[in-house]
Design a protein around this motif. Structure first.
Motif, PDB file in Angstrom:
ATOM      1  N   VAL A 111       0.863  -1.176   0.000  1.00 54.40           N
ATOM      2  CA  VAL A 111       0.000   0.000   0.000  1.00 54.40           C
ATOM      3  C   VAL A 111       0.897   1.223   0.000  1.00 54.40           C
ATOM      4  N   LYS A 112       0.688   2.088  -0.981  1.00 56.93           N
ATOM      5  CA  LYS A 112       1.483   3.310  -1.111  1.00 56.93           C
ATOM      6  C   LYS A 112       2.986   3.014  -1.044  1.00 56.93           C
ATOM      7  N   GLU A 169      -5.235  10.010   6.253  1.00 57.18           N
ATOM      8  CA  GLU A 169      -5.121   8.978   7.295  1.00 57.18           C
ATOM      9  C   GLU A 169      -5.751   9.434   8.605  1.00 57.18           C
ATOM     10  N   ARG A 179      -3.297  12.879 -10.075  1.00 52.37           N
ATOM     11  CA  ARG A 179      -3.947  11.664  -9.600  1.00 52.37           C
ATOM     12  C   ARG A 179      -4.213  10.622 -10.673  1.00 52.37           C
TER      13      ARG A 179
END
Lengths: 391, 585
Positions: free
Chosen positions: A96-97, A257, B89
C-alpha cells in the motif's frame, strides 16, 4: 497488585472507548463514501476488539514463565521472521502506497506482521537479558547477541519499509538492554553507530529526506508538509473546547489517514484540549502503572518483560502524538488502542494481557523490596520455580 | 539510594518517558490555546464554498395571438477538467483516450488543453445535451476517473434560437458565458429583465469538492428571468423577410430592409433586414450581417421625403392641392445650380407634383416654407433624432439646422427632394404613420410586455406621442394625395394591391460615393400605408443598390405590395367598399 491491574484495565478501557468514539466520528464519512455504511469501519474495529480481548485474556492467564522455554522462543523468532519475510512474497504480501507491510491471511483480511514482531522482540530480549543476568556486562552476551537478533528483525521491518516501527523497536530494545544490565560504554558506542546508520538511511531515501526537510523547514516543502499542516490545523480549529463530537471537518479528506495514524488530530478538533491532554495523561498513567508492575515483578524476566511492553506502548504513543502535533517528522505509526487497524489493536491488547500476567504473578509478593535490596537471582528463581532450571 | 542497578535504570526510563508526556501535554496546550489566526482562516476557508446557480434567462416570444417562442435557454452540461488534479492523480492520456470518441474532438486537441499541469480549470466541451453528457459520465465513472475529481460536469444553460435567422436583428443574441449576457437586439436592451437573479448556495465541502449537505448554510434558489413578448408578429415578419430576400436576388441588391408598423399605435409588426445571420451561430457572422438596416443605416431618402414638404405647406396653408406650379420643363436654374426632373413637366398642380414626384415643383414649395419652419417641421416628423425604439444602435440621421454652417442657400431646395438630409427607414415609417393616423408622430415600440416568472407584468408597452407635426385635416389631405401616387399615372402604381387602396410614396435616392452622387448606386424605397381610407398598417421598404433597375417605383413598390397584401389578408383587414370613392375633403 490487584489494584494496579484494575487501574491498568480501567485506563486501557478508557483509551479503547475514546478510540472507538473518535474512530466512529472519523470514519463515518469515509465509510459512507467507500462502503456505503457509516459504521463499516467501527464494526470492523469492534470485531478486532473482540478478538483482541479474547486473545489478551488468554495472554493474561497462562504462566508467563512458559515464554522462557527455549523451543517456544525459537518458534516465536522463526515465526516472526517467517511472517516478516512473507511480506515480500508476491501474492501474499500486500503493498500500500509503496510499503509492503501487510500479508493477506485467508478469513482475516490483512495482517501486519511487524505489529506482532514488536511483541516477539520484547519477549526475546527480556528472556535473553534475564537469562544472562550479570553476564550482560560482557560484550558478547550484553550487546552482540541481542543486538544481532534485534538487528535481523529490524532490517526486515526496515526493508518493508517501515522506519517508524524500526525506530520504535530500536528504542525499546535499547531500554531493555539498558535495564538488562549492558554496559553503558557498549551501549553508547552502538548507539552512536545506530544513529549514524539511521542518518544514512534517511539521506539515501528521497521521500524520507523530504519529510525531514519539510519538518525542519516548513516553508520550503509545502506539499511534503501538507499532512503536518493539516494535522496542526485540526488542533487550531478545535481550540480549547473543540468543535463538538462529529463536527470536525479535517477528517473530510483534508487530513490524510484521519482514521489511522492521525486519529489523535480528529480527537483534538472535535473534543478539544481536555480530551487530548486527557489521552496523554491516560498514556502517562498506563506507563507509570506498567513500570510499577515491572518493578514489582516476581523475577528478572517478568520485570524486563513488563518494562519492555510498557516502553513499547509508551514510545509508540509518544511518537504518534509527537508526529500529529508537529513535534516529530512524519512516521507511519499507529496510536495504540485508538487508531483503526486490527493488527495494532490486537498486539497492543496482547501487550496489556502479558503485562497483567506479570502483575498477577507479582501479587502478594513484595518483590520490590527484594529488587531494591541486594538482588539475588538464584534465591528469587527458586522461590518461584521450585522445579528448578537455570534462570 | 539503595537501589539495584536495574531499578535505577528503570527510574531513568520512567523519567525520560514522563518528560516526553509532559512535553506533549505542553505542546497540546500551546496548539489548542494559541492557534495561528491566518492558518485557522485558511483552513476554515478551504472547506467553504460558494456556488452560484445560473438563473434561467427569460424567454422571448413574438406578438402573435398564440405567442411563438423565439429564444429560450435550455439546460446543458459543461464538461470541465482540472488539469492540476488530473496530472497528480490520474493518467491524462487514458482520460483523453476515454473522452475523445465522445467529444468529436481529436485527441491531440484534448491533450493540448490538458497539457498545462498548473492550470486549475479548462472546458473540455461546453453545452453538452443531457443525452450526450449522461453516457460520458457513465464512461468516466466506469473507468473510475470520477474519483480523481479532475473531470466533472457542471450545469450550464445554452441560449437557443429555434428560428435561426428569423427576426435576428430584433431578437439579438446573448453571450455564451456562464451567466448569459445580452449582446444585441432586445437581448441587450432588456438584459436586466431577462437575466434573472442567480441562486447562491453557501456551505461546506470535503477535500474533494463534494458538498457536505448537512452543513449547507444558505440556499437561495435562482429567480428565472422575465419573459419578453414582442409586438413583432412572426408571420408578418416572415412575409417581410421573404419579400426582401427575393427582392435582393431579383435586383442583385446589396441589402434590403422593411418595416411594418401599426400606424395608430406605433407598434412594430415586422422589422426585417437582410443580409442576416443565424442567431445560433452569431459568432460566425460579419458586422455587415449583424447591422439592422431598418434602424442603423442612414441614407439620403430622395423623393420619399417630399410628403414632408407638402404636408408642412398644407399645414401652414401656403399652398392648396390644386395650385399650379411652373415646373420649368424639367430644368430649373436656382441659386447657381440646375435642378432637373426625371420626367420633364411644364406645369403641375400641387397634387400632381406629388403624384409625378416632380423635384422642381417640390423645391419651389419648400422655398415657400422658409428655412426655419421647414427644419422645425421635419424635426416634428421625427427626422434628425432618435425615435426611441427599444433596440440598440438606432441612428438619429442627419438634419441640419438653418443656423448650422452646413446649411447653404441650396439646402432648402435640395432637402425638399430628399438630398442633404439622411434618414433611417424607421423615421420614414414614423412619418408615414403620422400622415396616416391624423398627424401624430408615435414612438415606435417593439416590446409589448415584460412578464416576470411569477406572472407579474413588469413593463407594459404603450403608444407614446412624440410630436404632432400636422393637423387631422392636413393628414386627411395627405392621405388622399398619397393615394393618388399609386393610381394610374403615379410613380407607385406597382404598390397597389387587390381589394385595398394604398397610399404611399416612392423614393429613388442616389447614394453618395466618394463625396459625389453616384450614377449607378441607388437606394430604391417605398413608404406607404393601407387601407388608404382607414389606415391601419404602415410599410416601409428599402432596397440597397439594386441593379439594373433602381427606381423605387420599379424595385421597392412591388415588395411593398407583396408585404402589404399578405399582411392585409393575415390581419383580415376590411377591404375598401367599391362604391366609396375617396374625394378631396
Amino acid at each position: 497488585m490487584r489494584r494496579t491491574s484494575q487501574a491498568v484495565l480501567i485506563v486501557v478501557a478508557m483509551l479503547v472507548g475514546i478510540g472507538m468514539l473518535t474512530l466512529a466520528s472519523a470514519t463515518g464519512y469515509k465509510g459512507v463514501a467507500e462502503k456505503g455504511d457509516p459504521f463499516w469501519y467501527v464494526r470492523l474495529q469492534a470485531i478486532y476488539l473482540a478478538f483482541g480481548i479474547v486473545l489478551s485474556t488468554g495472554a493474561a492467564f497462562f504462566d508467563y514463565h512458559w515464554l522462557r522455554s527455549k523451543p517456544l522462543l525459537i518458534f516465536l523468532a522463526v515465526l516472526t521472521v517467517g511472517l516478516l519475510l512473507l511480506v515480500f512474497v508476491p501474492g501474499v504480501g500486500v503493498a500500500v502506497k509503496g510499503s509492503r507491510r501487510w500479508i493477506r491471511v485467508f478469513g482475516l483480511g490483512r495482517v501486519q506482521p511487524s505489529e506482532f514482531a514488536k511483541l516477539t522482540v520484547v519477549i526475546l530480549l527480556s528472556a535473553w537479558m534475564a537469562l544472562k543476568g550479570r553476564k550482560a556486562e560482557n560484550l558478547r552476551e550484553g550487546l552482540i547477541i541481542p543486538l544481532g537478533v534485534l538487528g535481523m528483525i529490524l532490517l526486515l521491518i526496515l526493508a518493508e519499509p517501515d522506519l517508524g516501527t524500526t525506530v520504535l523497536l530500536a528504542a525499546t530494545g535499547v531500554i531493555l538492554l539498558v535495564a538488562g544490565g549492558s554496559r553503558k560504554s557498549h551501549l553508547l558506542v552502538s548507539g552512536v553507530l545506530g544513529i549514524c546508520g539511521l542518518v544514512l538511511m534517511v539521506l539515501q531515501d528521497p521521500v524520507r529526506m523530504k519529510r525531514l526537510l519539510a519538518f525542519a523547514r516548513p516553508d520550503g516543502y509545502a506539499d511534503a508538509r501538507y499532512q503536518l499542516t493539516q494535522s496542526e490545523n485540526a488542533f487550531f480549529l478545535g481550540g480549547i473546547w473543540g468543535k463538538g463530537y462529529g463536527e470536525g471537518l479535517q477528517k473530510m479528506g483534508f487530513l490524510p489517514e484521519a482514521h489511522n495514524d492521525f486519529i489523535f488530530a480528529v480527537l483534538g478538533e472535535e473534543l478539544g484540549l481536555l480530551a487530548t491532554v486527557g489521552v496523554v495523561v491516560l498514556f502517562a498513567l498506563l506507563t507509570f502503572l506498567g513500570l510499577k508492575i515491572s518493578r514489582r515483578a516476581p523475577d528478572r524476566f517478568g520485570c524486563l518483560l513488563a518494562l519492555g511492553l510498557t516502553s513499547l506502548l509508551a514510545l509508540e504513543a509518544i511518537i504518534n502524538i509527537g508526529v500529529v502535533t508537529g513535534c516529530l517528522p512524519t512516521k507511519g505509526l499507529a496510536l495504540p488502542f485508538m487508531s483503526a487497524g486490527g493488527s495494532s489493536l490486537i498486539s497492543s491488547l496482547l501487550a496489556i494481557g502479558m503485562l497483567l500476567n506479570v502483575a498477577r504473578h507479582g501479587e502478594g509478593t513484595d518483590v520490590h523490596t527484594r529488587l531494591s535490596g541486594e538482588f539475588d537471582e538464584q534465591t528469587l528463581n527458586q522461590a518461584f520455580h521450585p522445579a528448578g532450571g537455570r534462570c | 539510594m539503595n537501589e539495584a542497578p536495574i531499578v535505577r535504570r528503570m527510574r531513568v526510563v520512567e523519567g525520560i518517558l514522563g518528560a516526553c508526556f509532559i512535553l506533549l501535554a505542553l505542546r497540546l496546550i500551546f496548539l489548542h490555546t494559541r492557534p495561528d489566526p491566518s492558518r485557522v482562516r485558511k483552513a476554515d476557508a478551504s472547506s467553504r464554498f460558494v456556488r452560484i446557480q445560473p438563473a434561467p434567462r427569460g424567454r422571448i416570444y413574438d406578438g402573435s395571438r398564440t405567442p411563438v417562442l423565439l429564444a429560450a435557454s435550455v439546460a446543458r452540461k459543461d464538461l470541465c477538467a482540472d488539469p492540476f488534479i488530473l496530472h497528480q492523480r490520474t493518467n491524462v492520456a487514458a482520460a483523453v483516450a476515454l473522452l475523445a470518441p465522445f467529444l468529436n474532438q481529436p485527441a491531440s486537441r484534448l491533450e493540448e488543453r490538458l497539457a498545462n499541469s498548473s492550470n486549475r480549470f479548462v472546458y473540455l466541451q461546453r453545452h453538452l445535451p443531457e443525452e450526450i453528457a449522461e453516457p460520458i459520465w457513465q464512461a468516466i465513472s466506469n473507468a473510475g476517473l470520477h474519483r480523481s475529481y479532475g473531470i466533472y460536469l457542471r450545469d450550464s444553460t445554452f441560449r437557443k434560437y429555434p428560428h435561426g435567422d428569423h427576426l435576428c436583428h430584433v431578437i439579438g443574441f446573448a453571450s455564451r458565458d456562464v451567466v448569459e449576457r445580452g449582446l444585441a437586439g432586445v437581448e441587450l436592451v432588456f438584459d436586466r429583465y431577462l437575466q434573472g437573479v442567480p441562486g447562491v448556495i453557501r456551505g461546506r465541502r470535503d477535500a474533494f469538492s463534494t458538498e457536505l449537505y448537512t452543513l449547507r448554510e444558505d440556499e437561495t434558489p435562482p429567480v428565472p428571468g422575465a419573459d419578453l413578448y414582442l409586438t413583432v408578429d412572426g408571420t408578418i415578419q416572415y412575409f417581410a423577410e421573404e419579400a426582401i430576400e427575393e427582392a435582393i436576388i431579383a435586383h442583385r441588391a446589396k441589402g434590403a430592409w422593411a418595416i411594418v408598423q401599426r400606424c395608430h399605435t406605433g407598434e412594430i409588426l415586422a422589422m426585417a433586414s437582410r443580409p442576416a445571420f443565424d442567431l445560433n451561430r452569431f459568432s460566425e457572422s460579419s458586422a455587415d450581417q449583424r447591422t439592422n438596416r431598418a434602424i442603423s443605416i442612414v441614407y439620403e431618402p430622395g423623393s420619399i421625403f417630399k410628403p414632408v414638404v407638402l404636408a408642412l405647406a398644407f399645414e401652414r396653408k401656403l399652398v392648396t392641392p390644386s395650385q399650379v406650379f411652373d415646373c420649368e420643363s424639367g430644368s430649373w436654374f436656382h441659386e447657381g445650380r440646375i435642378l432637373r426632373d426625371y420626367h420633364p413637366y411644364a406645369r403641375l398642380s400641387v397634387a400632381d407634383i406629388l403624384k409625378k414626384s416632380s423635384n422642381i415643383g417640390t423645391a419651389k414649395i419648400a422655398l415657400l416654407l422658409g428655412n426655419e419652419y421647414f427644419y422645425e417641421g421635419a424635426r416634428g416628423f421625427g427626422y434628425g433624432r432618435r425615435l426611441g425604439i427599444e433596440l440598440p444602435n438606432e441612428e438619429a440621421g442627419i438634419l441640419w439646422s438653418p443656423r448650422s454652417p452646413n446649411w447653404s442657400r441650396l439646402t432648402c431646395s435640395r432637402m425638399a427632394i430628399g438630398q442633404g438630409v439622411a434618414v433611417t427607414a424607421l423615421q420614414m415609417a414614423g412619418m408615414m404613420s403620422a400622415i396616416a393616423n391624423g398627424g401624430y408622430l408615435l414612438r415606435p415600440w417593439a416590446v409589448r410586455r415584460v412578464v416576470a416568472a411569477d406572472g407579474t407584468v413588469l413593463k407594459q408597452g404603450e403608444p407614446e406621442v412624440l410630436a404632432r407635426p400636422i393637423s387631422a385635416e392636413t393628414s386627411a389631405l395627405m392621405r388622399y394625395l398619397l393615394t393618388r401616387v399609386t393610381e394610374e399615372g403615379g410613380t407607385g402604381t406597382r404598390a397597389r394591391i387587390e381589394g385595398y387602396r394604398v397610399a404611399g410614396k416612392t423614393g429613388t435616392a442616389q447614394k453618395v460615393v466618394q463625396g459625389r452622387y453616384s450614377e449607378t448606386d441607388y437606394v430604391a424605397s417605398f413608404a406607404g400605408f393601407f387601407p388608404a381610407d382607414q389606415p391601419e398598417i404602415t410599410v416601409v421598404v428599402g432596397v440597397d443598390e439594386p441593379q439594373p433597375f433602381h427606381t423605387g417605383g420599379v424595385v421597392a413598390a412591388p415588395v411593398f405590395a407583396r408585404i402589404a397584401l399578405q399582411t392585409a389578408r393575415y390581419l383580415a383587414l376590411k377591404p375598401c367598399s367599391l362604391d366609396n370613392e375617396s374625394s378631396i375633403p
